[in-house]
Design a protein around this motif. Structure first.
Motif, PDB file in Angstrom:
ATOM      1  N   LYS A  77       0.835  -1.086  -0.041  1.00 63.36           N
ATOM      2  CA  LYS A  77       0.032   0.060  -0.028  1.00 63.36           C
ATOM      3  C   LYS A  77       0.706   1.129   0.005  1.00 63.36           C
ATOM      4  N   MET A  78       1.874   1.419   0.664  1.00 59.79           N
ATOM      5  CA  MET A  78       3.107   2.515   0.837  1.00 59.79           C
ATOM      6  C   MET A  78       3.476   2.451  -0.505  1.00 59.79           C
ATOM      7  N   GLN A  79       3.870   1.610  -1.172  1.00 57.82           N
ATOM      8  CA  GLN A  79       4.436   1.587  -2.391  1.00 57.82           C
ATOM      9  C   GLN A  79       3.615   2.297  -3.424  1.00 57.82           C
ATOM     10  N   GLU A  80       2.405   2.003  -3.405  1.00 53.43           N
ATOM     11  CA  GLU A  80       1.212   2.676  -4.309  1.00 53.43           C
ATOM     12  C   GLU A  80       1.241   3.988  -4.059  1.00 53.43           C
ATOM     13  N   GLN A  81       1.143   4.229  -2.662  1.00 52.88           N
ATOM     14  CA  GLN A  81       1.034   5.631  -2.308  1.00 52.88           C
ATOM     15  C   GLN A  81       2.217   6.584  -2.707  1.00 52.88           C
ATOM     16  N   PHE A  82       3.699   5.940  -2.477  1.00 56.38           N
ATOM     17  CA  PHE A  82       4.625   6.554  -2.986  1.00 56.38           C
ATOM     18  C   PHE A  82       4.381   6.875  -4.704  1.00 56.38           C
ATOM     19  N   THR A  83       4.001   5.929  -5.493  1.00 56.59           N
ATOM     20  CA  THR A  83       3.813   6.096  -6.722  1.00 56.59           C
ATOM     21  C   THR A  83       2.731   7.382  -7.179  1.00 56.59           C
ATOM     22  N   ASP A  84       1.791   7.316  -6.279  1.00 62.34           N
ATOM     23  CA  ASP A  84       0.773   8.436  -6.326  1.00 62.34           C
ATOM     24  C   ASP A  84       1.358   9.730  -6.101  1.00 62.34           C
ATOM     25  N   ILE A  85       2.080   9.902  -5.036  1.00 62.48           N
ATOM     26  CA  ILE A  85       2.754  11.240  -4.768  1.00 62.48           C
ATOM     27  C   ILE A  85       3.768  11.510  -5.888  1.00 62.48           C
ATOM     28  N   GLN A  86       4.474  10.707  -6.067  1.00 67.76           N
ATOM     29  CA  GLN A  86       5.460  10.963  -7.259  1.00 67.76           C
ATOM     30  C   GLN A  86       4.739  11.711  -8.493  1.00 67.76           C
ATOM     31  N   THR A  87       3.719  10.864  -9.003  1.00 66.87           N
ATOM     32  CA  THR A  87       2.700  11.307  -9.894  1.00 66.87           C
ATOM     33  C   THR A  87       2.397  12.886  -9.722  1.00 66.87           C
ATOM     34  N   ALA A  88       1.810  13.019  -8.593  1.00 70.44           N
ATOM     35  CA  ALA A  88       1.378  14.426  -8.228  1.00 70.44           C
ATOM     36  C   ALA A  88       2.650  15.541  -8.439  1.00 70.44           C
ATOM     37  N   VAL A  89       3.739  15.115  -7.842  1.00 70.79           N
ATOM     38  CA  VAL A  89       4.703  15.986  -7.774  1.00 70.79           C
ATOM     39  C   VAL A  89       5.119  16.323  -9.449  1.00 70.79           C
ATOM     40  N   ASP A  90       5.326  15.078 -10.166  1.00 72.21           N
ATOM     41  CA  ASP A  90       5.494  15.517 -11.606  1.00 72.21           C
ATOM     42  C   ASP A  90       4.634  16.289 -12.220  1.00 72.21           C
ATOM     43  N   ARG A  91       3.301  16.068 -11.862  1.00 74.61           N
ATOM     44  CA  ARG A  91       2.233  16.920 -12.690  1.00 74.61           C
ATOM     45  C   ARG A  91       2.090  18.460 -11.982  1.00 74.61           C
ATOM     46  N   ILE A  92       2.734  18.735 -10.997  1.00 72.47           N
ATOM     47  CA  ILE A  92       2.797  19.991 -10.388  1.00 72.47           C
ATOM     48  C   ILE A  92       3.921  20.652 -11.224  1.00 72.47           C
ATOM     49  N   GLU A 107       8.469  25.185  -7.300  1.00 68.14           N
ATOM     50  CA  GLU A 107       9.584  24.336  -7.553  1.00 68.14           C
ATOM     51  C   GLU A 107      10.351  23.947  -6.383  1.00 68.14           C
ATOM     52  N   GLY A 108      10.523  24.967  -5.405  1.00 71.65           N
ATOM     53  CA  GLY A 108      11.243  24.541  -4.460  1.00 71.65           C
ATOM     54  C   GLY A 108      10.140  23.350  -3.294  1.00 71.65           C
ATOM     55  N   SER A 109       9.037  23.773  -3.178  1.00 67.77           N
ATOM     56  CA  SER A 109       8.246  22.643  -2.495  1.00 67.77           C
ATOM     57  C   SER A 109       8.211  21.356  -3.139  1.00 67.77           C
ATOM     58  N   CYS A 110       8.099  21.246  -4.377  1.00 71.42           N
ATOM     59  CA  CYS A 110       8.276  20.124  -5.195  1.00 71.42           C
ATOM     60  C   CYS A 110       9.616  19.273  -4.823  1.00 71.42           C
ATOM     61  N   ASN A 111      10.588  19.945  -4.641  1.00 68.29           N
ATOM     62  CA  ASN A 111      11.877  19.600  -4.450  1.00 68.29           C
ATOM     63  C   ASN A 111      11.961  18.978  -3.018  1.00 68.29           C
ATOM     64  N   ASP A 112      11.483  19.707  -2.024  1.00 68.92           N
ATOM     65  CA  ASP A 112      11.236  19.383  -0.511  1.00 68.92           C
ATOM     66  C   ASP A 112      10.420  18.182  -0.668  1.00 68.92           C
ATOM     67  N   ILE A 113       9.179  17.986  -1.264  1.00 68.18           N
ATOM     68  CA  ILE A 113       8.370  16.708  -1.400  1.00 68.18           C
ATOM     69  C   ILE A 113       9.261  15.542  -1.925  1.00 68.18           C
ATOM     70  N   GLN A 114       9.783  15.956  -3.104  1.00 65.16           N
ATOM     71  CA  GLN A 114      10.686  14.818  -3.559  1.00 65.16           C
ATOM     72  C   GLN A 114      11.741  13.964  -2.856  1.00 65.16           C
ATOM     73  N   SER A 115      12.516  15.254  -2.064  1.00 63.67           N
ATOM     74  CA  SER A 115      13.464  14.700  -0.961  1.00 63.67           C
ATOM     75  C   SER A 115      12.928  13.685   0.091  1.00 63.67           C
ATOM     76  N   ILE A 116      11.664  14.271   0.547  1.00 61.31           N
ATOM     77  CA  ILE A 116      11.229  13.551   1.650  1.00 61.31           C
ATOM     78  C   ILE A 116      10.603  12.118   0.998  1.00 61.31           C
ATOM     79  N   LEU A 117      10.249  12.093  -0.150  1.00 62.60           N
ATOM     80  CA  LEU A 117       9.628  10.897  -0.934  1.00 62.60           C
ATOM     81  C   LEU A 117      10.757   9.803  -0.970  1.00 62.60           C
TER      82      LEU A 117
END
Length: 123
Positions: A77-92, A107-117
């Motif tokens: 389930k977490m792996q699916e959620q990670f994929t969903d988050i990645q898709t959202a970051v890429d779309r933003i 862009e900075g916020s996307c980078n922060d989210i990407q780093s946490i992910l």
């Protein structure tokens, strides 16, 4: 068959340390090394039924642990959620780049989210 082999590999990866050394050895030989029950029995000087009993018991232990804890289910389930988050970051990011006025804050916020992910995926 592939599904069963994958399931058994996941169970062993997550819970294998809960087995006895003998159970680990036989389980590994049977599922990972693809040895037959007869081959394992011959190598260890026991009956084929004895090997089967050890493997069936190991399977039962691993399955029971997953039934009680659900760790593998939550992992998937977490792996699916990670994929969903990645898709959202890429779309933003894509939307931000297509805008007339590129926003560095977005862009900075996307980078922060990407780093946490990325950190979460490594744990």
């Amino acid at each position: 068959m592939k599904n069963q082999a994958y399931r058994m590999a996941m169970l062993f990866d997550f819970y294998g340390d809960m087995l006895t050394d003998r159970q680990k050895e036989f389980y590994d030989l049977y599922y990972n090394e693809d040895l037959s029950l007869a081959e394992i029995a011959e190598n260890y000087g026991i009956t084929r039924q004895g090997v089967r009993d050890v493997i069936v018991r190991a399977e039962a232990i691993l399955t029971e642990l997953e039934d009680k804890t659900g760790i593998i289910r939550r992992f998937h389930k977490m792996q699916e959620q990670f994929t969903d988050i990645q898709t959202a970051v890429d779309r933003i990011r894509q939307i931000n780049e297509e805008r007339r006025y590129y926003d560095n804050g977005i862009e900075g916020s996307c980078n922060d989210i990407q780093s946490i992910l990325d950190q979460l995926r490594q744990e």
